[in-house]
Design a protein around this motif. Sequence first.
Motif, PDB file in Angstrom:
ATOM      1  N   THR A   1       0.851  -1.184   0.000  1.00  0.00           N
ATOM      2  CA  THR A   1       0.000   0.000   0.000  1.00  0.00           C
ATOM      3  C   THR A   1       0.888   1.236   0.000  1.00  0.00           C
ATOM      4  OG1 THR A   1      -1.902   1.055   1.106  1.00  0.00           O
ATOM      5  CG2 THR A   1      -0.192   0.136   2.526  1.00  0.00           C
ATOM      6  N   VAL A   2       0.282   2.414   0.083  1.00  0.00           N
ATOM      7  CA  VAL A   2       1.039   3.663   0.173  1.00  0.00           C
ATOM      8  C   VAL A   2       0.570   4.445   1.397  1.00  0.00           C
ATOM      9  CG1 VAL A   2       1.453   3.831  -2.300  1.00  0.00           C
ATOM     10  CG2 VAL A   2      -0.570   4.910  -1.328  1.00  0.00           C
ATOM     11  N   ALA A   3       1.454   5.290   1.902  1.00  0.00           N
ATOM     12  CA  ALA A   3       1.137   6.154   3.047  1.00  0.00           C
ATOM     13  C   ALA A   3       1.649   7.558   2.748  1.00  0.00           C
ATOM     14  CB  ALA A   3       1.783   5.618   4.320  1.00  0.00           C
ATOM     15  N   PHE A   4       0.811   8.545   2.972  1.00  0.00           N
ATOM     16  CA  PHE A   4       1.218   9.929   2.749  1.00  0.00           C
ATOM     17  C   PHE A   4       1.668  10.618   4.035  1.00  0.00           C
ATOM     18  CE2 PHE A   4      -1.018   9.192  -1.184  1.00  0.00           C
ATOM     19  CZ  PHE A   4      -0.277   9.925  -2.099  1.00  0.00           C
ATOM     20  N   ASN A   5       1.231  10.133   5.177  1.00  0.00           N
ATOM     21  CA  ASN A   5       1.678  10.679   6.454  1.00  0.00           C
ATOM     22  C   ASN A   5       2.727   9.780   7.102  1.00  0.00           C
ATOM     23  OD1 ASN A   5       0.637  13.194   6.962  1.00  0.00           O
ATOM     24  ND2 ASN A   5      -0.756  12.548   8.580  1.00  0.00           N
ATOM     25  N   ASP A   6       2.306   8.585   7.496  1.00  0.00           N
ATOM     26  CA  ASP A   6       3.240   7.724   8.215  1.00  0.00           C
ATOM     27  C   ASP A   6       2.770   6.280   8.246  1.00  0.00           C
ATOM     28  OD1 ASP A   6       1.190   7.749  10.190  1.00  0.00           O
ATOM     29  OD2 ASP A   6       2.130   9.399  11.261  1.00  0.00           O
ATOM     30  N   VAL A   7       3.720   5.423   8.540  1.00  0.00           N
ATOM     31  CA  VAL A   7       3.482   4.013   8.836  1.00  0.00           C
ATOM     32  C   VAL A   7       3.995   3.786  10.249  1.00  0.00           C
ATOM     33  CG1 VAL A   7       3.938   1.631   8.176  1.00  0.00           C
ATOM     34  CG2 VAL A   7       3.833   3.411   6.429  1.00  0.00           C
ATOM     35  N   VAL A   8       3.195   3.129  11.080  1.00  0.00           N
ATOM     36  CA  VAL A   8       3.545   2.966  12.488  1.00  0.00           C
ATOM     37  C   VAL A   8       3.462   1.496  12.872  1.00  0.00           C
ATOM     38  CG1 VAL A   8       2.954   3.579  14.866  1.00  0.00           C
ATOM     39  CG2 VAL A   8       2.675   5.271  13.040  1.00  0.00           C
ATOM     40  N   LEU A   9       4.526   0.996  13.491  1.00  0.00           N
ATOM     41  CA  LEU A   9       4.450  -0.268  14.213  1.00  0.00           C
ATOM     42  C   LEU A   9       4.116   0.079  15.649  1.00  0.00           C
ATOM     43  CD1 LEU A   9       7.532  -2.332  12.943  1.00  0.00           C
ATOM     44  CD2 LEU A   9       5.234  -2.205  12.017  1.00  0.00           C
ATOM     45  N   ALA A  10       2.963  -0.390  16.120  1.00  0.00           N
ATOM     46  CA  ALA A  10       2.466   0.019  17.429  1.00  0.00           C
ATOM     47  C   ALA A  10       2.316  -1.183  18.356  1.00  0.00           C
ATOM     48  CB  ALA A  10       1.116   0.727  17.292  1.00  0.00           C
ATOM     49  N   ARG A  11       2.776  -1.032  19.578  1.00  0.00           N
ATOM     50  CA  ARG A  11       2.648  -2.075  20.593  1.00  0.00           C
ATOM     51  C   ARG A  11       1.173  -2.355  20.880  1.00  0.00           C
ATOM     52  NH1 ARG A  11       1.773  -1.629  26.110  1.00  0.00           N
ATOM     53  NH2 ARG A  11       2.437  -3.457  27.333  1.00  0.00           N
ATOM     54  N   VAL A  12       0.833  -3.636  20.920  1.00  0.00           N
ATOM     55  CA  VAL A  12      -0.502  -4.074  21.319  1.00  0.00           C
ATOM     56  C   VAL A  12      -0.411  -4.564  22.765  1.00  0.00           C
ATOM     57  CG1 VAL A  12      -2.374  -5.714  20.873  1.00  0.00           C
ATOM     58  CG2 VAL A  12      -1.106  -4.700  18.963  1.00  0.00           C
ATOM     59  N   PRO A  13      -1.227  -4.037  23.677  1.00  0.00           N
ATOM     60  CA  PRO A  13      -1.128  -4.461  25.082  1.00  0.00           C
ATOM     61  C   PRO A  13      -1.161  -5.982  25.229  1.00  0.00           C
ATOM     62  CG  PRO A  13      -2.614  -2.593  24.895  1.00  0.00           C
ATOM     63  CD  PRO A  13      -2.264  -2.997  23.496  1.00  0.00           C
ATOM     64  N   GLY A  14      -0.199  -6.485  25.996  1.00  0.00           N
ATOM     65  CA  GLY A  14      -0.107  -7.919  26.221  1.00  0.00           C
ATOM     66  C   GLY A  14       0.650  -8.673  25.155  1.00  0.00           C
TER      67      GLY A  14
ATOM     68  N   PRO B   1       3.226  -6.599  16.814  1.00  0.00           N
ATOM     69  CA  PRO B   1       2.741  -5.216  16.758  1.00  0.00           C
ATOM     70  C   PRO B   1       1.718  -5.021  15.652  1.00  0.00           C
ATOM     71  CG  PRO B   1       4.893  -5.363  15.736  1.00  0.00           C
ATOM     72  CD  PRO B   1       4.616  -6.708  16.342  1.00  0.00           C
ATOM     73  N   ALA B   2       0.860  -4.023  15.854  1.00  0.00           N
ATOM     74  CA  ALA B   2      -0.071  -3.612  14.807  1.00  0.00           C
ATOM     75  C   ALA B   2       0.654  -2.715  13.815  1.00  0.00           C
ATOM     76  CB  ALA B   2      -1.254  -2.867  15.412  1.00  0.00           C
ATOM     77  N   VAL B   3       0.195  -2.738  12.559  1.00  0.00           N
ATOM     78  CA  VAL B   3       0.724  -1.849  11.527  1.00  0.00           C
ATOM     79  C   VAL B   3      -0.367  -0.846  11.184  1.00  0.00           C
ATOM     80  CG1 VAL B   3       1.719  -1.663   9.225  1.00  0.00           C
ATOM     81  CG2 VAL B   3       2.120  -3.727  10.589  1.00  0.00           C
ATOM     82  N   GLU B   4      -0.083   0.433  11.396  1.00  0.00           N
ATOM     83  CA  GLU B   4      -1.015   1.496  11.051  1.00  0.00           C
ATOM     84  C   GLU B   4      -0.490   2.261   9.848  1.00  0.00           C
ATOM     85  OE1 GLU B   4      -1.580   4.013  14.395  1.00  0.00           O
ATOM     86  OE2 GLU B   4      -2.652   2.518  15.581  1.00  0.00           O
ATOM     87  N   VAL B   5      -1.360   2.490   8.868  1.00  0.00           N
ATOM     88  CA  VAL B   5      -1.014   3.257   7.675  1.00  0.00           C
ATOM     89  C   VAL B   5      -1.903   4.505   7.658  1.00  0.00           C
ATOM     90  CG1 VAL B   5      -0.955   3.274   5.159  1.00  0.00           C
ATOM     91  CG2 VAL B   5      -0.327   1.198   6.405  1.00  0.00           C
ATOM     92  N   ASP B   6      -1.279   5.674   7.799  1.00  0.00           N
ATOM     93  CA  ASP B   6      -2.034   6.928   7.890  1.00  0.00           C
ATOM     94  C   ASP B   6      -3.144   6.836   8.933  1.00  0.00           C
ATOM     95  OD1 ASP B   6      -0.486   8.194   6.013  1.00  0.00           O
ATOM     96  OD2 ASP B   6      -1.835   7.806   4.338  1.00  0.00           O
ATOM     97  N   GLY B   7      -2.847   6.176  10.065  1.00  0.00           N
ATOM     98  CA  GLY B   7      -3.790   6.108  11.174  1.00  0.00           C
ATOM     99  C   GLY B   7      -4.778   4.970  11.109  1.00  0.00           C
ATOM    100  N   LEU B   8      -4.785   4.189  10.022  1.00  0.00           N
ATOM    101  CA  LEU B   8      -5.706   3.066   9.882  1.00  0.00           C
ATOM    102  C   LEU B   8      -4.956   1.753  10.085  1.00  0.00           C
ATOM    103  CD1 LEU B   8      -7.690   4.209   6.706  1.00  0.00           C
ATOM    104  CD2 LEU B   8      -8.361   4.481   9.099  1.00  0.00           C
ATOM    105  N   VAL B   9      -5.513   0.849  10.875  1.00  0.00           N
ATOM    106  CA  VAL B   9      -4.857  -0.428  11.131  1.00  0.00           C
ATOM    107  C   VAL B   9      -4.878  -1.262   9.861  1.00  0.00           C
ATOM    108  CG1 VAL B   9      -4.902  -2.555  12.465  1.00  0.00           C
ATOM    109  CG2 VAL B   9      -5.457  -0.387  13.573  1.00  0.00           C
ATOM    110  N   ARG B  10      -3.679  -1.666   9.407  1.00  0.00           N
ATOM    111  CA  ARG B  10      -3.549  -2.452   8.179  1.00  0.00           C
ATOM    112  C   ARG B  10      -3.420  -3.941   8.475  1.00  0.00           C
ATOM    113  NH1 ARG B  10      -3.584  -5.067   4.375  1.00  0.00           N
ATOM    114  NH2 ARG B  10      -3.090  -4.586   2.196  1.00  0.00           N
ATOM    115  N   GLY B  11      -2.990  -4.271   9.681  1.00  0.00           N
ATOM    116  CA  GLY B  11      -2.813  -5.662  10.033  1.00  0.00           C
ATOM    117  C   GLY B  11      -1.830  -5.801  11.183  1.00  0.00           C
ATOM    118  N   ARG B  12      -1.253  -6.981  11.316  1.00  0.00           N
ATOM    119  CA  ARG B  12      -0.290  -7.262  12.380  1.00  0.00           C
ATOM    120  C   ARG B  12       0.961  -7.881  11.760  1.00  0.00           C
ATOM    121  NH1 ARG B  12      -3.340  -8.224  17.233  1.00  0.00           N
ATOM    122  NH2 ARG B  12      -1.395  -8.742  18.309  1.00  0.00           N
TER     123      ARG B  12
END
Length: 251
Positions: free
Chosen positions: A136-149, A233-244
């Motif tokens: 996919t593409v991202a215009f703002n950011d791609v984030v790997l985010a910690r999922v609790p637990g 971790p979750a993968v967020e693309v421009d603030g939307l969760v894309r998967g894990r």
Amino acid sequence: MHDGSRIGLVLHPHRDCSGAATQVATWTSTHDVELVAAADDVHRLALTGVTPVAPAELADSCDGIIALGGDGTLLGAMRLVAGRPVPVLGVNFGRLGFLTEVEGRELDAALTAMAEGRSTIESRSCLVVRGPGWETVAFNDVVLARVPGEGMVDATLSVAGRRYGHYRSDALIIATPMGSTAYSFAAGGPVMSPGAEGVLVTPSAPLNGIDRTVVLGPQEPLKLTLPATAGRPAVEVDGLVRGRLGPGDEL
């Protein structure tokens, strides 16, 4: 914008933008411009003067896009036409509106300026993001985010095929210059002009490893690899969760 153009509407998925959509439809009807929108949006808001089309046709056939919503709606519209770039006008009907250029009350004036050739177009870079089995593409950011637990974000960064360093943090943010004012900035990263070129890698709440923003060149491919002991971790693309992602996966 010229006579015979086809303009697409991209609407906020929940807010009632029917008044503004009707305003655009009234304007286009007097300028020989066809106005189209996704069929679901046309039916949801009972819009008149707007031709319902499939999302793929919206992306493939329009000469320009008007996004009615907030920053998320604008980013979604930009991703929609990333494969066939056309001008996108962001009109703020959201809560933030940091990226959108026009407020709702300025809509008529903005449309007239476009028709008269008094508007300017600013190009924006994006990130091409490849995960396990998807792209996919991202215009703002791609984030790997910690999922609790699920453990911290644990990843090794490689740049142009060479190992650069390791991260262990609550989140890891890969941002464009336009996205430098979003999550990356909140995590302590620098602000870059949208006219600059580069990619920012910023850890949020780092435990060890690299603990400052790294700025890379626009042509330097980067890869994040999760070790065998990593969490998911979750993968967020421009603030939307894309998967894990999971142990051994690469982004």
